[in-house]
Design an enzyme around this catalytic site. Structure first.
Site, PDB file in Angstrom:
ATOM      1  N   SER A 261       0.799  -1.024   0.270  1.00  0.00           N
ATOM      2  CA  SER A 261      -0.118   0.209  -0.327  1.00  0.00           C
ATOM      3  C   SER A 261       1.116   1.441   0.202  1.00  0.00           C
ATOM      4  O   SER A 261       1.959   1.132   0.249  1.00  0.00           O
ATOM      5  CB  SER A 261      -0.963   0.194   1.037  1.00  0.00           C
ATOM      6  N   LYS A 262       0.484   2.156  -0.326  1.00  0.00           N
ATOM      7  CA  LYS A 262       1.725   3.444  -0.405  1.00  0.00           C
ATOM      8  C   LYS A 262       1.780   3.773   1.606  1.00  0.00           C
ATOM      9  O   LYS A 262       2.248   4.756   1.491  1.00  0.00           O
ATOM     10  CB  LYS A 262      -0.137   4.834  -0.688  1.00  0.00           C
ATOM     11  N   ARG A 263       1.594   3.584   1.803  1.00  0.00           N
ATOM     12  CA  ARG A 263       1.295   4.249   3.427  1.00  0.00           C
ATOM     13  C   ARG A 263       3.158   3.412   3.976  1.00  0.00           C
ATOM     14  O   ARG A 263       3.622   2.894   4.670  1.00  0.00           O
ATOM     15  CB  ARG A 263       0.545   3.412   4.534  1.00  0.00           C
ATOM     16  N   ASP A 264       3.011   1.644   3.487  1.00  0.00           N
ATOM     17  CA  ASP A 264       4.241   0.683   3.268  1.00  0.00           C
ATOM     18  C   ASP A 264       5.117   0.953   3.179  1.00  0.00           C
ATOM     19  O   ASP A 264       6.087   0.773   3.732  1.00  0.00           O
ATOM     20  CB  ASP A 264       3.900  -0.537   2.249  1.00  0.00           C
ATOM     21  N   PHE A 273       6.514   6.091  -4.797  1.00  0.00           N
ATOM     22  CA  PHE A 273       6.034   7.130  -5.660  1.00  0.00           C
ATOM     23  C   PHE A 273       6.654   6.960  -6.217  1.00  0.00           C
ATOM     24  O   PHE A 273       7.852   6.866  -5.477  1.00  0.00           O
ATOM     25  CB  PHE A 273       5.137   8.274  -4.636  1.00  0.00           C
TER      26      PHE A 273
END
Ligand code: GLU
Length: 490
Positions: A261-264, A273
Site C-alpha cells: 500500500s502507499k503507506r508501506d 511513489f
C-alpha cells in the site's frame, strides 16, 4: 488487416501514482510500443468526491519522468478526446439512453434509506440483499411501476439507472493471464450505471470509453477482475465486440502479506511513489529523490510479475519492448523487493557516463553550493548504487569530512604519527601517480602496510571508508593531502 493496437492507462485522480499503477501503465506501454500502437492516458474522474487535487498533474509528470509518455492524453489531446471523463458527460447520457431503450437498463427510484433497510433486514435473517432479478419487481423502478408513474417520478425524484442483470446465465469470458473464466449471473447484482448526480459509474464510463476510443487490449490490476462479467455483458448489450483483457496480479508487501500500500513505504523505509508527494499525512519519499534512475525503476517494474524465461535481468526500455509478451506475465502476486531494485539501480548507474551522472545530479538540485565534478564520479562510480546522496556519503571529496573521534583514538598513536610524518615528508618531495604513491607508502611504512593505510585513510576521509586510497590521493591532489595529514600531526 488487424486493428492497430490501442491501449489505455485509466487512473482515477485519487492520489499519486503508486508502483502498482506504474506497472500497469508500463505493461500497457510495452504492449503498445511492441506493436507499433498507441498508449493512451484517460483520466477517470467521474467520482468527484474521491478526487484529490494535484493527482492528475502528478500522474502525468510521473509517467513522463519514467519515459512512459502517452501518445494521447488530456494535455496532448488526440483524435478520440476528451480524455477526461468529466468532460464526456454528454456522451454517457447518450449511451445510457441506448441501453434503456433496448431494455438492458432501467430507472430505479429507491431511496438510500429504503435500500439500507432491506440490507439490514436481510442481514438479520443471515442473508445478503442483492438488487437483482429475484427482488427487482418488489422495488421501486421502471420494471415494477406503471409507465405513467415512471414518467412522473422522472420529473420529480432523483433516480439512478441500473443494469438489468440476466436471471440465469453463465457468463463466460477469457482473460489473457488467467484463461477461461465462468461466472453465474445470479451471483451478480443490477449494478448502478448512472448515478443520481447524472454522472456515470466507473463500469459504464469505462466500457463506453474503451469502445469509443477503439481500445484493443485492457491491461489492468486484478482488483478489476470481479467487474469483468458486468463489462462483458455491457459490451453484449450494446452489440459491441469487447477488447482483450489481461488482469495482472498484485504487487505484495516485501513479507508477502497483502498488497503493497502507499503507506508501506514509510513502514518499510523505501519509496513507493516515483515523485515526491505531500498531503495531510506528511511528505512521502520518492524514487526520484532517493536517487533511483527511471530506467532502473522501469526495469524492475517489468521484472516484477514477469515470469522469467531466462536469467537476463538488466533491460533497457527498447529491450523490454522487444521481449514483452502478455503471456509471460505471472498469475501470482509478486513481492516488492527493494534490495533488488537497488541492485538494478547500481547496474544501470554503471552503464551511464560520468558526464551523464553529473548532469542528473545537478538536476536533483540539492542547492548547497557544492558541485559534483566528473572527477568525483570517475572516482566513485563503481561504488554508486544511487544518486542524490553523493555529497553526504562522500563528504570528504568536498572537504566536508569530520574525523571520527573513536577511530582517531584507536589508530593515532606515537607509531602511526611517526609513519605519517615520514610519509608526509616523502610526499612533499615526490607526489606521483597512484602506483608511485603506493610504493612510497610501502617504503615509509614503519607500522605495516595495513596500519599505514588505515592511518592515511583516517587523515583523508575521517573514517575507514571510501575508494582506493591512492586514487583518492591523486584526486585530492598534493596540497590537499598534505593539508589533511598535517592537520592530524598538528
Ligand atoms: N479508473 C480505474 C482505476 O482507477 C481504471 C480501471 C481500469 O483500468 O479499467 O484503476
Amino acid at each position: 488487416m488487424p486493428k492497430p493496437v490501442r491501449v489505455r492507462f485509466a487512473p482515477s485522480p485519487t492520489g499519486p501514482l503508486h508502483v502498482g499503477g506504474l506497472r500497469t501503465a508500463l505493461y500497457n506501454y510495452l504492449l503498445a510500443k511492441k506493436n507499433g500502437g498507441s498508449f493512451i492516458l484517460r483520466i477517470e474522474d467521474t467520482d468527484t468526491k474521491r478526487e484529490v487535487e494535484g493527482s492528475y498533474k502528478y500522474i502525468e509528470e510521473a509517467l513522463n519522468w519514467c519515459g512512459l509518455t502517452p501518445d494521447e492524453s488530456p494535455s496532448q489531446g488526440g483524435d478520440y478526446g476528451p480524455y477526461k471523463q468529466s468532460e464526456r458527460k454528454g456522451i454517457y447520457k447518450e449511451y445510457i439512453n441506448k441501453l434503456i431503450e433496448n431494455g438492458s437498463a432501467y430507472y430505479a427510484f429507491d431511496k438510500v434509506e429504503d435500500l439500507d433497510k432491506h440490507r439490514k433486514n436481510h442481514e438479520k435473517r443471515g442473508k445478503t440483499f442483492i438488487y437483482n432479478a429475484h427482488n427487482r419487481l418488489k422495488l421501486v423502478n421502471s420494471l415494477s411501476l406503471k409507465k405513467n408513474e415512471v414518467e412522473d417520478l422522472l420529473k420529480t425524484t432523483p433516480y439512478v439507472v441500473r443494469f438489468k442483470m440476466p436471471e440465469e446465465k453463465v457468463i463466460d469470458f477469457y482473460d489473457e493471464i488467467r484463461g477461461k473464466i465462468e461466472v453465474y449471473s445470479r451471483e451478480l447484482d443490477d449494478k448502478v450505471l448512472f448515478k443520481s448526480d447524472q454522472m456515470p459509474t466507473y463500469h459504464f464510463a469505462n466500457v463506453v470509453d474503451d469502445h469509443l476510443m477503439n481500445i484493443t487490449h485492457v491491461i489492468r490490476g486484478e482488483e478489476w477482475l470481479p467487474s469483468l462479467p458486468l463489462h462483458v455483458l455491457l459490451y453484449k448489450s450494446f452489440g459491441w465486440s469487447p477488447p482483450s483483457f489481461a488482469h495482472i496480479a498484485l504487487i505484495l508487501k516485501p513479507n508477502g502479506k497483502g498488497k503493497l500500500s502507499k503507506r508501506d513505504g514509510k513502514k518499510f523505509g523505501f519509496p513507493v511513489f516515483p515523485l515526491e508527494w505531500k498531503n495531510g499525512e506528511g511528505k512521502f519519499m520518492a524514487f526520484k529523490s532517493f536517487g533511483i534512475l527511471p530506467e532502473a525503476l522501469i526495469n524492475y517494474m517489468a521484472l516484477l510479475g514477469w515470469s522469467k524465461r531466462d536469467n537476463k535481468e538488466l533491460y533497457f526500455i527498447d529491450e523490454l519492448i522487444e521481449s514483452f509478451d502478455i503471456n509471460s506475465i505471472g498469475k501470482s502476486g509478486a513481492k516488492f523487493d527493494f534490495e533488488k531494485l537497488m541492485w538494478l539501480n547500481a547496474q544501470h548507474i554503471q552503464k551511464l557516463s560520468s558526464e551523464d551522472i553529473v548532469e542528473r545530479e545537478s538536476k536533483l538540485g540539492k542547492g548547497d553550493g557544492l558541485e559534483i565534478s566528473k572527477g568525483v564520479i570517475d572516482l566513485i562510480k563503481s561504488r554508486l548504487d544511487r544518486l542524490g546522496n553523493i555529497k553526504t556519503e562522500y563528504d570528504y571529496l568536498f572537504g566536508q569530512q569530520e574525523l571520527d573521534p573513536v577511530l582517531k583514538n584507536k589508530l593515532i598513536n606515537d607509531d602511526s604519527l611517526s609513519f605519517l610524518r615520514k610519509y608526509k615528508t616523502a610526499l612533499e618531495k615526490s607526489f606521483g601517480n597512484a602506483g608511485e604513491l603506493k610504493s612510497l607508502l610501502n617504503v615509509c611504512s614503519t607500522i605495516g602496510f595495513g596500519k599505514s593505510m588505515g592511518a592515511m585513510r583516517l587523515c583523508l576521509v575521517g573514517k575507514l571508508a571510501g575508494p582506493d586510497l591512492f586514487e583518492l590521493m591523486v584526486f585530492l591532489g598534493k596540497d590537499e593531502v598534505l593539508k589533511r595529514v598535517g592537520s592530524i600531526l598538528a
